[in-house]
Write an enzyme that holds these catalytic residues in place. Structure first.
Site, mmCIF file in Angstrom:
data_model
loop_
_atom_site.group_PDB
_atom_site.id
_atom_site.type_symbol
_atom_site.label_atom_id
_atom_site.label_comp_id
_atom_site.label_asym_id
_atom_site.label_seq_id
_atom_site.Cartn_x
_atom_site.Cartn_y
_atom_site.Cartn_z
ATOM 1 N N SER A 53 0.819 -1.335 -0.154
ATOM 2 C CA SER A 53 0.009 0.046 -0.142
ATOM 3 C C SER A 53 0.945 1.333 -0.092
ATOM 4 O O SER A 53 1.839 1.353 0.876
ATOM 5 C CB SER A 53 -0.939 0.038 1.249
ATOM 6 O OG SER A 53 -1.804 1.077 1.532
ATOM 7 N N GLU A 54 0.592 2.155 -0.742
ATOM 8 C CA GLU A 54 1.596 3.310 -1.072
ATOM 9 C C GLU A 54 1.854 4.042 0.220
ATOM 10 O O GLU A 54 2.938 4.781 0.309
ATOM 11 C CB GLU A 54 0.691 4.362 -2.253
ATOM 12 C CG GLU A 54 -0.493 5.004 -1.738
ATOM 13 C CD GLU A 54 -0.912 5.813 -2.630
ATOM 14 O OE1 GLU A 54 -0.640 5.500 -4.086
ATOM 15 O OE2 GLU A 54 -1.889 6.632 -2.448
ATOM 16 N N ASN A 55 0.839 3.992 1.221
ATOM 17 C CA ASN A 55 1.330 4.746 2.346
ATOM 18 C C ASN A 55 2.330 3.957 3.262
ATOM 19 O O ASN A 55 2.197 4.631 4.608
ATOM 20 C CB ASN A 55 -0.101 5.292 3.161
ATOM 21 C CG ASN A 55 -0.993 4.188 3.529
ATOM 22 O OD1 ASN A 55 -1.090 2.998 2.673
ATOM 23 N ND2 ASN A 55 -1.740 3.790 4.554
ATOM 24 N N SER B 228 8.587 4.293 0.467
ATOM 25 C CA SER B 228 7.335 3.563 -0.214
ATOM 26 C C SER B 228 7.552 3.582 -1.406
ATOM 27 O O SER B 228 7.392 2.957 -2.382
ATOM 28 C CB SER B 228 6.144 3.811 0.579
ATOM 29 O OG SER B 228 4.966 3.302 -0.216
#
Lengths: 250, 223, 223, 250
Positions: free
Chosen positions: B57-59, B99
Site C-alpha cells: 500500500s503506497e502509504n 514506499s
C-alpha cells in the site's frame, strides 16, 4: 537540552504569517491535528502548506483551508470537495504533484539535495505547463510552470526541487527529551519527511519517554531533525465522525 | 482500424468480479503487487490458494491484509483509500519516501489499476476528468516505476464508447506504461509496444471485441 | 599583505591540546557536532561541564560516547576512524544515506576539521596531498552542508610555511566554507567572507601572527 | 516464498564476470565478508564494486582487489595501501567520490531517481575532470569526466547519477524468511542502501528468525529489496588480527 515543551501556543507562535509548512499524515492517519488547530487558534494566515491530503473533514488542514488561512497547498490528493470550491473560486492555489514526488521533495530538501530527476509525471499535464495552479473569475489564472525534462536510459524524466519548508509539523507515537521519535504503523507515512524538510520542526506525541529508554536501533527519526515536542496527541477514536456537522467559515 | 462512432449492441462478458478473477489467475507466486481502487480491490480474494502474493500500500505498508473485524480497526493502520486495514505476518512498515522508492525503483512486480482510457501504444489515462476535481495520488509514480502495469476495466464506458483508443483524449497518467489490459470482453497484452488481443472471454468473439475497440491492435487469439 | 617567503623564528603558542580546549570553549550548549581526525578528536574532553554537546559520526551514529573499556569493544559499534566506540543515552543509529542527509541538509551545528591550508576566502584544502594516496571520505559533504566549519590546525606546517594562504595550492575540499580557524597562535573568524583575526594566544602578538600568515586578513583583536 | 538459502555458492554463482556490485559495510563493520569471499572462491572477475572502503586487510574487498578480480572501484576512502599500489600500477580503476554522494547515489538508483544535484564536491578536482580514474605506465590515463554543474540558491552543485548495480551484497544481524532485515548499531551504515541499489540482492545474516517474529515497526529494511538470505556471518571477534600475515596474490 530537553526538547519537551509544556506551552504549545507559546512556541508555535514563532510561525509567521506567510510561512511555508511541511505537514505529516496521510488523510487523518498520523496527521498532527493539535498543531494544525493551534495554528488556527493563533490566527496564522497566508500559509503555504506542503501536505499530501486536505483530508475529508474540517479538522486539521480542512479547518485551516476553510478559515481562509492557506494561500497555497502543494499535495497530491486533496479529496475534500470544499477545498476544490475554494480552489475554483480563486481563494487557494493548488500545486498538484505526484505523491512520491512530494515525499521525495520533502526528503531532498531536508537532505541538502537541491533537485532530482524522476520519471513520475513526465509527459503529463502536471509537468507540461498546462495545469492551473489558480483560478480567477472562474477561469485558469497562474499555470504550474513546465518542468525541465531530460531523458535517462531512453525514458523521460522531470526535474523536481527539494522542499526546505520554514516549519515542519509532525505527529509521532513516542518521543524522548532529545526529540528521538517512534511512529506507529502506517501513521508514520510523511511524518519523518516533514520533520526533515522543516527548518524548525514541531512534534506532537502520544507518549513522552525517558532519555535512554528507546533502543538506538529502534528510533525511526533521530532528534537532530526535531526542535520542539509537545504531548497533545491522543489516539484518534475509531468512531470519530468523518465529517463535522457544523462549520464556521472565516 | 476498427474505430467505431456508433454504439454497438450490449453483450454480456465477464462481470467486474470475474475480470478481477481472470487477472488474479495470471499473478505469479511470490509477486509483490500494488492495487488501485475499483475493480483491482476485488483481486486479492481471487488469488489461487497455491500462490503467495504480497500486497503493498503506497502509504507505507508491505503485507497488507484483509479489512479488520468491526471493533478491531486501528486509526494508525489504514490503506491507500484511508480505510482501516490489517497486516499479515512478515509485513513491514516504511515511510512515504521509502514506499515510493520501492514503487519508483521498480521493486514491485505488478501494479493493478483502473482506467478511463488506454491507447494502442500503452498510454494510460486514469487520474483526471477535466472539469472535475483534480487529484493524482500515487498513480503517476506507480505507472512510472512498476515493470508491469495491468489495467482492469470495462471494455466500453457507460455511454458505450470504447476505452481502448488510438490516442487518449483524457489527460495522461503515463506514456507507454500499460503492459496488459483485462476487460469484460478480452485480455490484451502490449508486446514490444504493440497492443495485442490474446484472449476473448467465454462467449465473446474477436469480432465482438473489434466492434467495441477504437484502438488498432493485432489479434493473437489461440484458435 | 603579509606574505612571507622566509621561515619565521619558532615561537611557542598553544599546544595541540590547548587548541582543542580553546575551540571547545566556543561550543554552545545543545550543539550537534561532527569531529574530524587529528586535533578535533581532543575537543570532547575539553567541553565545559555546563554544556551538552551531541557528537555525530558520519557512519550513522548520533550521540557518540568515549572509547570503550578494553574488552567492551563491539565490532558493530565503530566510529568514523573505524575504532571501537560507545554511545550515550539518547543516541540513535541511522543508515549512511540518512547520516549524510543530516550532514548535507545542514542539521549539524558545527563540523570541526583539521586542514592542510585555509585561504583568506575560507577555501579549505584538507583531503589530498598530490602524489600521495587520494581518499576523501565525508569531508566534502561535511564542509558543503554544515553551517559552521571550524578548522583547528598548527599555524604553520612542519617546514615553517604558513597554512593560512591567499589561495590554496593543495586541491580544495570546498570553496568559501570555513567560518573559523583555531591555531596555536590565534583565532580567526571569516566574517562576511573576510578573514578576520579576533584573538591572539597568550604571549603572542598580532605581529607574531602577521609574520606567519600568508593570507590577507583584517585585525579585530580587542586591545 | 522463503528467501532462506542453504547453498550460498549455488545462488551467488549467478554473478557474472564484469558485473557491477553494490556492497555494504564501513571498513570491516557490517561488511559482508562471507559473500565477498565466496565471490573469490567462485573465481569471479572483472568486477565493478561500489563500496565505501577497501578496508585495512586482505579479507573481503581487500582479497578481491589483491587477487585481481576488481576492474573498477567506486568509493570514498579506500585506505588499504596495497590498493593504491594496484591503482598506480594501472591494474584497478578508482572512481573517487564523496562518501555522502556514494550513499545517496546507491539510494537514488534503488529509488528510481535517475540523478540529483548535490553541493558535495562541487568546485573540486573530484568534479572538474582532472582526477585520474586510472594510471597507465605510471602516468594518469582516463580522467573522471567533469560533472555537470548548476547553481542553486547561489551555491554550486554537481549532478550525480543513481547507481543501479547488477547485484547488492549485504550483511545484517537478523532476517526472516520474507527477507525483512534488522541491522545492529553502526554495522547498518551502507547495507540498506546497497540492498536498494542491487537488482538482485544477497544478504548474509547472523540470525534467522521466524516470519512474524519481527515487529513491522522495527524492520530496518523490508524484504522487497532482498532476494537471497544465507546464514554465514558470525560476529567478528574483537581480537581479529587487523592485517593478515600471509597473502597470495592472484
Amino acid at each position: 537540552m530537553n526538547k519537551f515543551r509544556t506551552d504549545l501556543h507559546e512556541h508555535l507562535d514563532a510561525v509567521w504569517d506567510g510561512a511555508s509548512i511541511a505537514v505529516g499524515g496521510f488523510g487523518s492517519s498520523g496527521r498532527p491535528d493539535a498543531l494544525l488547530n493551534a495554528l488556527s487558534d493563533l490566527g496564522k494566515k497566508d500559509l503555504h502548506l506542503y501536505v499530501n491530503n486536505v483530508g475529508d473533514d474540517f479538522t486539521g488542514i480542512g479547518r485551516l483551508v476553510m478559515e481562509g488561512r492557506v494561500r497555497r497547498l502543494t499535495g497530491s490528493f486533496p479529496v475534500l470537495p470544499e477545498f476544490y470550491d475554494e480552489y475554483f473560486a480563486g481563494r487557494v492555489e493548488l500545486e498538484l504533484i505526484p505523491q512520491g514526488t512530494l515525499a521525495e521533495r520533502m526528503r531532498a530538501g531536508g537532505a541538502g539535495i537541491a533537485a532530482f530527476f524522476t520519471p513520475s509525471g513526465a509527459e503529463t499535464m502536471l509537468s507540461d505547463g498546462t495545469f492551473p495552479a489558480s483560478y480567477s473569475g472562474g477561469t485558469p489564472g497562474e499555470l504550474l510552470p513546465a518542468k525541465e525534462e531530460r531523458v535517462f536510459d531512453g525514458r523521460a524524466h522531470v526535474l523536481e526541487y527539494g522542499i526546505k519548508a520554514d516549519f515542519g509539523l509532525v505527529k509521532a507515537q513516542q518521543a524522548d527529551p532529545k526529540g528521538n521519535l517512534r511512529f506507529h504503523l502506517s501513521a508514520r507515512n510523511f511524518n519523518p519527511l516533514a520533520a526533515m524538510s522543516g527548518r524548525t520542526t514541531f512534534v506532537e506525541v502520544e507518549r513522552l519517554v525517558d532519555t535512554g529508554s528507546l533502543d538506538p536501533d529502534d528510533i525511526h527519526l533521530p532528534g537532530v531533525f526535531v526542535d520542539h515536542v509537545v504531548m497533545t496527541a491522543a489516539p484518534i477514536p475509531a468512531d470519530l465522525p468523518r465529517r463535522a456537522a457544523s462549520l464556521q467559515k472565516g | 482500424m476498427s474505430m467505431t462512432n456508433t454504439e454497438s449492441p450490449r453483450i454480456t462478458g465477464r462481470t467486474r468480479d470475474e475480470i478481477a478473477q481472470r487477472l488474479a489467475a495470471d499473478l505469479v507466486d511470490g509477486y509483490t503487487v500494488n492495487l488501485g481502487v475499483g475493480i483491482p480491490l476485488a483481486v486479492p480474494q481471487h488469488i489461487p490458494a497455491d500462490r503467495e502474493v504480497f500486497l503493498q500500500s503506497e502509504n507505507g505498508i508491505l503485507g497488507l491484509g484483509p479489512a479488520p473485524e468491526p471493533g478491531a480497526e486501528d486509526p494508525d493502520l489504514t490503506n491507500a483509500g484511508k480505510q482501516p486495514t490489517s497486516m499479515i505476518p512478515g509485513g513491514a512498515i516504511v515511510d512515504s519516501a521509502t514506499s515510493f522508492a520501492i514503487i519508483r525503483g521498480g521493486h514491485l512486480d505488478v501494479t493493478i489499476l483502473g482506467a478511463l482510457q488506454v491507447s494502442e501504444a500503452g498510454d494510460l489515462a486514469n487520474w483526471y476528468v477535466p472539469g472535475r476535481n483534480p487529484a493524482v495520488g500515487g498513480a503517476m509514480d506507480l505507472v512510472a516505476g512498476t515493470p508491469q502495469v495491468w489495467v482492469c476495466m470495462e471494455h466500453v464506458d457507460r455511454h458505450g464508447q470504447p476505452k481502448l483508443v488510438r490516442e487518449c483524449t483524457f489527460p495522461l497518467t503515463g506514456r507507454g506504461v500499460v503492459t496488459r489490459v483485462y476487460t469484460d470482453l478480452a485480455v490484451f497484452h502490449v508486446i514490444d509496444g504493440v497492443l495485442t488481443l490474446v484472449e476473448c472471454a467465454a462467449g465473446i468473439t474477436p469480432e465482438d471485441v473489434r466492434l467495441r475497440t477504437a484502438a488498432d491492435y493485432i489479434e493473437a487469439v489461440p484458435a
